[in-house]
Design a protein around this motif. Sequence first.
Motif, PDB file in Angstrom:
ATOM      1  N   ARG A  78      18.976  -9.711  50.934  1.00  0.00           N
ATOM      2  CA  ARG A  78      20.003  -8.636  51.172  1.00  0.00           C
ATOM      3  C   ARG A  78      19.737  -7.185  50.460  1.00  0.00           C
ATOM      4  NH1 ARG A  78      22.845 -13.228  52.111  1.00  0.00           N
ATOM      5  NH2 ARG A  78      24.473 -12.999  54.034  1.00  0.00           N
ATOM      6  N   MET A  79      20.264  -6.408  51.246  1.00  0.00           N
ATOM      7  CA  MET A  79      20.040  -5.123  50.279  1.00  0.00           C
ATOM      8  C   MET A  79      20.605  -4.887  49.054  1.00  0.00           C
ATOM      9  SD  MET A  79      21.187  -1.401  52.066  1.00  0.00           S
ATOM     10  CE  MET A  79      22.817  -1.527  51.759  1.00  0.00           C
ATOM     11  N   ASP A  80      19.593  -4.546  48.003  1.00  0.00           N
ATOM     12  CA  ASP A  80      20.022  -4.244  46.455  1.00  0.00           C
ATOM     13  C   ASP A  80      20.329  -5.414  45.961  1.00  0.00           C
ATOM     14  OD1 ASP A  80      19.868  -1.514  47.002  1.00  0.00           O
ATOM     15  OD2 ASP A  80      21.589  -1.209  47.460  1.00  0.00           O
ATOM     16  N   GLU A  81      20.006  -6.757  46.351  1.00  0.00           N
ATOM     17  CA  GLU A  81      19.777  -7.914  45.845  1.00  0.00           C
ATOM     18  C   GLU A  81      18.595  -8.290  45.268  1.00  0.00           C
ATOM     19  OE1 GLU A  81      22.556 -11.681  47.252  1.00  0.00           O
ATOM     20  OE2 GLU A  81      20.473 -12.082  47.830  1.00  0.00           O
ATOM     21  N   LEU A  82      18.578  -8.023  43.884  1.00  0.00           N
ATOM     22  CA  LEU A  82      17.353  -8.239  43.260  1.00  0.00           C
ATOM     23  C   LEU A  82      16.705  -9.531  43.593  1.00  0.00           C
ATOM     24  CD1 LEU A  82      15.073  -6.449  41.715  1.00  0.00           C
ATOM     25  CD2 LEU A  82      16.098  -7.194  39.413  1.00  0.00           C
ATOM     26  N   ALA A  83      15.346  -9.462  43.753  1.00  0.00           N
ATOM     27  CA  ALA A  83      14.548 -10.773  44.033  1.00  0.00           C
ATOM     28  C   ALA A  83      13.689 -10.935  42.646  1.00  0.00           C
ATOM     29  CB  ALA A  83      13.694 -10.684  45.062  1.00  0.00           C
ATOM     30  N   MET A  84      13.438 -12.290  42.355  1.00  0.00           N
ATOM     31  CA  MET A  84      12.747 -12.638  40.949  1.00  0.00           C
ATOM     32  C   MET A  84      11.187 -12.450  41.569  1.00  0.00           C
ATOM     33  SD  MET A  84      14.853 -13.189  39.167  1.00  0.00           S
ATOM     34  CE  MET A  84      14.017 -13.557  37.741  1.00  0.00           C
ATOM     35  N   PRO A  85      10.142 -12.248  40.405  1.00  0.00           N
ATOM     36  CA  PRO A  85       8.815 -12.138  40.775  1.00  0.00           C
ATOM     37  C   PRO A  85       8.365 -13.315  41.130  1.00  0.00           C
ATOM     38  CG  PRO A  85       9.631 -11.208  38.524  1.00  0.00           C
ATOM     39  CD  PRO A  85      10.599 -11.838  39.190  1.00  0.00           C
ATOM     40  N   VAL A  86       7.392 -13.237  42.142  1.00  0.00           N
ATOM     41  CA  VAL A  86       6.960 -14.393  42.867  1.00  0.00           C
ATOM     42  C   VAL A  86       5.612 -14.918  42.106  1.00  0.00           C
ATOM     43  CG1 VAL A  86       8.168 -13.927  45.045  1.00  0.00           C
ATOM     44  CG2 VAL A  86       5.626 -13.106  44.507  1.00  0.00           C
ATOM     45  N   THR A  87       5.128 -14.187  41.109  1.00  0.00           N
ATOM     46  CA  THR A  87       3.622 -14.772  40.599  1.00  0.00           C
ATOM     47  C   THR A  87       3.847 -14.536  38.838  1.00  0.00           C
ATOM     48  OG1 THR A  87       1.352 -14.301  40.628  1.00  0.00           O
ATOM     49  CG2 THR A  87       3.039 -12.200  41.139  1.00  0.00           C
ATOM     50  N   LYS A  88       3.127 -15.401  38.198  1.00  0.00           N
ATOM     51  CA  LYS A  88       3.166 -15.274  36.999  1.00  0.00           C
ATOM     52  C   LYS A  88       2.205 -13.977  36.682  1.00  0.00           C
ATOM     53  CE  LYS A  88       3.782 -20.143  35.837  1.00  0.00           C
ATOM     54  NZ  LYS A  88       3.174 -21.316  35.198  1.00  0.00           N
ATOM     55  N   ALA A  89       1.246 -14.077  36.978  1.00  0.00           N
ATOM     56  CA  ALA A  89       0.309 -12.807  36.867  1.00  0.00           C
ATOM     57  C   ALA A  89       0.889 -11.510  37.555  1.00  0.00           C
ATOM     58  CB  ALA A  89      -1.111 -12.967  37.305  1.00  0.00           C
ATOM     59  N   TYR A  90       0.695 -10.239  37.020  1.00  0.00           N
ATOM     60  CA  TYR A  90       1.233  -9.051  37.542  1.00  0.00           C
ATOM     61  C   TYR A  90       0.263  -8.708  38.667  1.00  0.00           C
ATOM     62  CZ  TYR A  90       3.249  -4.804  38.812  1.00  0.00           C
ATOM     63  OH  TYR A  90       3.890  -3.908  39.564  1.00  0.00           O
ATOM     64  N   MET A  91       0.648  -9.148  40.000  1.00  0.00           N
ATOM     65  CA  MET A  91      -0.233  -8.619  40.983  1.00  0.00           C
ATOM     66  C   MET A  91       0.822  -7.805  42.040  1.00  0.00           C
ATOM     67  SD  MET A  91      -3.192  -9.624  40.549  1.00  0.00           S
ATOM     68  CE  MET A  91      -3.866  -9.522  42.093  1.00  0.00           C
ATOM     69  N   ALA A  92       1.959  -8.263  42.330  1.00  0.00           N
ATOM     70  CA  ALA A  92       2.877  -7.427  42.810  1.00  0.00           C
ATOM     71  C   ALA A  92       4.291  -8.288  42.460  1.00  0.00           C
ATOM     72  CB  ALA A  92       2.467  -7.454  44.380  1.00  0.00           C
ATOM     73  N   ILE A  93       5.159  -7.609  42.522  1.00  0.00           N
ATOM     74  CA  ILE A  93       6.398  -8.176  42.259  1.00  0.00           C
ATOM     75  C   ILE A  93       7.241  -7.815  43.725  1.00  0.00           C
ATOM     76  CG2 ILE A  93       8.704  -8.111  41.051  1.00  0.00           C
ATOM     77  CD1 ILE A  93       7.191  -7.229  38.595  1.00  0.00           C
ATOM     78  N   LEU A  94       7.798  -9.135  44.256  1.00  0.00           N
ATOM     79  CA  LEU A  94       8.487  -8.846  45.377  1.00  0.00           C
ATOM     80  C   LEU A  94      10.041  -8.681  45.059  1.00  0.00           C
ATOM     81  CD1 LEU A  94       9.000  -9.124  48.499  1.00  0.00           C
ATOM     82  CD2 LEU A  94       8.759 -11.445  48.414  1.00  0.00           C
ATOM     83  N   TYR A  95      10.353  -7.497  45.083  1.00  0.00           N
ATOM     84  CA  TYR A  95      11.641  -7.184  44.644  1.00  0.00           C
ATOM     85  C   TYR A  95      12.841  -7.482  45.854  1.00  0.00           C
ATOM     86  CZ  TYR A  95       9.695  -4.432  40.803  1.00  0.00           C
ATOM     87  OH  TYR A  95       8.820  -4.072  39.777  1.00  0.00           O
ATOM     88  N   GLY A  96      12.412  -7.392  47.071  1.00  0.00           N
ATOM     89  CA  GLY A  96      13.317  -7.605  48.225  1.00  0.00           C
ATOM     90  C   GLY A  96      13.556  -6.462  48.814  1.00  0.00           C
ATOM     91  N   LEU A  97      14.807  -6.263  49.259  1.00  0.00           N
ATOM     92  CA  LEU A  97      15.145  -5.253  49.994  1.00  0.00           C
ATOM     93  C   LEU A  97      15.842  -4.135  49.349  1.00  0.00           C
ATOM     94  CD1 LEU A  97      14.883  -3.698  52.990  1.00  0.00           C
ATOM     95  CD2 LEU A  97      17.130  -4.831  53.475  1.00  0.00           C
ATOM     96  N   ARG A  98      15.465  -2.860  49.097  1.00  0.00           N
ATOM     97  CA  ARG A  98      16.220  -1.972  48.148  1.00  0.00           C
ATOM     98  C   ARG A  98      16.503  -0.760  48.883  1.00  0.00           C
ATOM     99  NH1 ARG A  98      11.857  -1.233  43.731  1.00  0.00           N
ATOM    100  NH2 ARG A  98      10.446  -1.651  45.634  1.00  0.00           N
ATOM    101  N   HIS A  99      17.610  -0.177  48.371  1.00  0.00           N
ATOM    102  CA  HIS A  99      18.159   1.039  49.020  1.00  0.00           C
ATOM    103  C   HIS A  99      17.899   2.030  47.721  1.00  0.00           C
ATOM    104  CE1 HIS A  99      21.929   3.601  49.818  1.00  0.00           C
ATOM    105  NE2 HIS A  99      20.946   4.071  50.634  1.00  0.00           N
ATOM    106  N   VAL A 100      17.071   3.086  48.028  1.00  0.00           N
ATOM    107  CA  VAL A 100      16.421   4.154  47.165  1.00  0.00           C
ATOM    108  C   VAL A 100      16.667   5.413  47.520  1.00  0.00           C
ATOM    109  CG1 VAL A 100      14.846   2.206  46.007  1.00  0.00           C
ATOM    110  CG2 VAL A 100      13.970   3.798  48.051  1.00  0.00           C
ATOM    111  N   GLU A 101      16.457   6.517  46.558  1.00  0.00           N
ATOM    112  CA  GLU A 101      16.924   7.674  47.164  1.00  0.00           C
ATOM    113  C   GLU A 101      15.392   8.360  46.623  1.00  0.00           C
ATOM    114  OE1 GLU A 101      19.749  11.754  46.473  1.00  0.00           O
ATOM    115  OE2 GLU A 101      19.984  10.038  45.020  1.00  0.00           O
ATOM    116  N   THR A 102      14.890   9.343  47.430  1.00  0.00           N
ATOM    117  CA  THR A 102      13.604   9.925  47.222  1.00  0.00           C
ATOM    118  C   THR A 102      14.049  11.184  46.173  1.00  0.00           C
ATOM    119  OG1 THR A 102      13.544  11.266  49.191  1.00  0.00           O
ATOM    120  CG2 THR A 102      12.566   9.001  49.166  1.00  0.00           C
TER     121      THR A 102
END
Length: 341
Positions: A78-102
Amino acid sequence: MKTNVLFSLLIGFVLCQALFSSCSENEENPDDIIWDFAPINFTLSVQDEQGNDLLNPQTEGNILNQDIKAIYQEKTYRMDELAMPVTKAYMAILYGLRHVETEDGRWLLRFGELQGERTYDNETITLDWGDGTSDVITFSSRLTWNSPEDPEFDRHFYLNGVKQESSSFVLTKAPGTSPAWNRSTWRVIDSNFYVYADNSADIQADLQAAPYQTGCGFRTDFPSSVISEGDEGLLTWISQNNWAIIKSTLTVKQIVDFSEFTQDITDKCQSYPPDNQIYSYMEWEAELGEDVRHYDVFTVRSPSGSDILWIYEDLTETYKKQFPEADITKVVRTLVGNKYK
């Protein structure tokens, strides 16, 4: 009104600093180069036919009151519902769907991060707009090493089954017109009482002993993802320890868009949210046996982008019956609920 949705996929890769201290040593030892590939992020901007930013909380007719979410690998984000990292090593963090301002003031939806070097074979991301419609992005990505110094990506993108020439997609949609809060949970972040009576101390003490306090919560359940006037659902109040304490049938008696507000709506309340944050007003009726409660509800989008409800309950008649000898003019309970599920 139609809505244009611009979907951009930002893809790239970055060459990290080599292990050795000099460039000449790296040239002599190409196998010692460390490659770090930027993660994949999906970015969406939403606008109407006139170019108005429908993800901006200040835009009249924005779509932020819809239950917008992305479904990827059978998980819902869901929008702005923070997801948890999907990997122990830092390759990429799946944050989920975020509402952001540029930096230039535009508002976007961003889905990611996905590992840039990973192979994806016809992966799908379903965009559920919370108004009964959805769109499906299908993508594939494969990394091939032509040589230790020459990585090459083969990537393909489809929108609703139609192959796209580039990673920018334009969709035309009609925005929803009412909140979509079925199966939503809210946490009470503030509670206040307005008491105008000669026995105000007794009433205040009774109000403070009730379970409806800061830290408690409530859940709304409706059959449809978009609610309308006359819809029936279930209202469940939740204790600070997350126990369901009261359940009642909930009926939406009225929904009024902010542009159609009349003075009698705001006159019911001693205070209400800032005008530029209000989406709409709703009148709720909750029935628990013979006990019928009425709530005046303002739907609000905060400056930080989160959904908030301001709920007013006029308890004047309730306390007149409880204290028949007292001179009671007005008793109103105000609860502010922040959506967190």
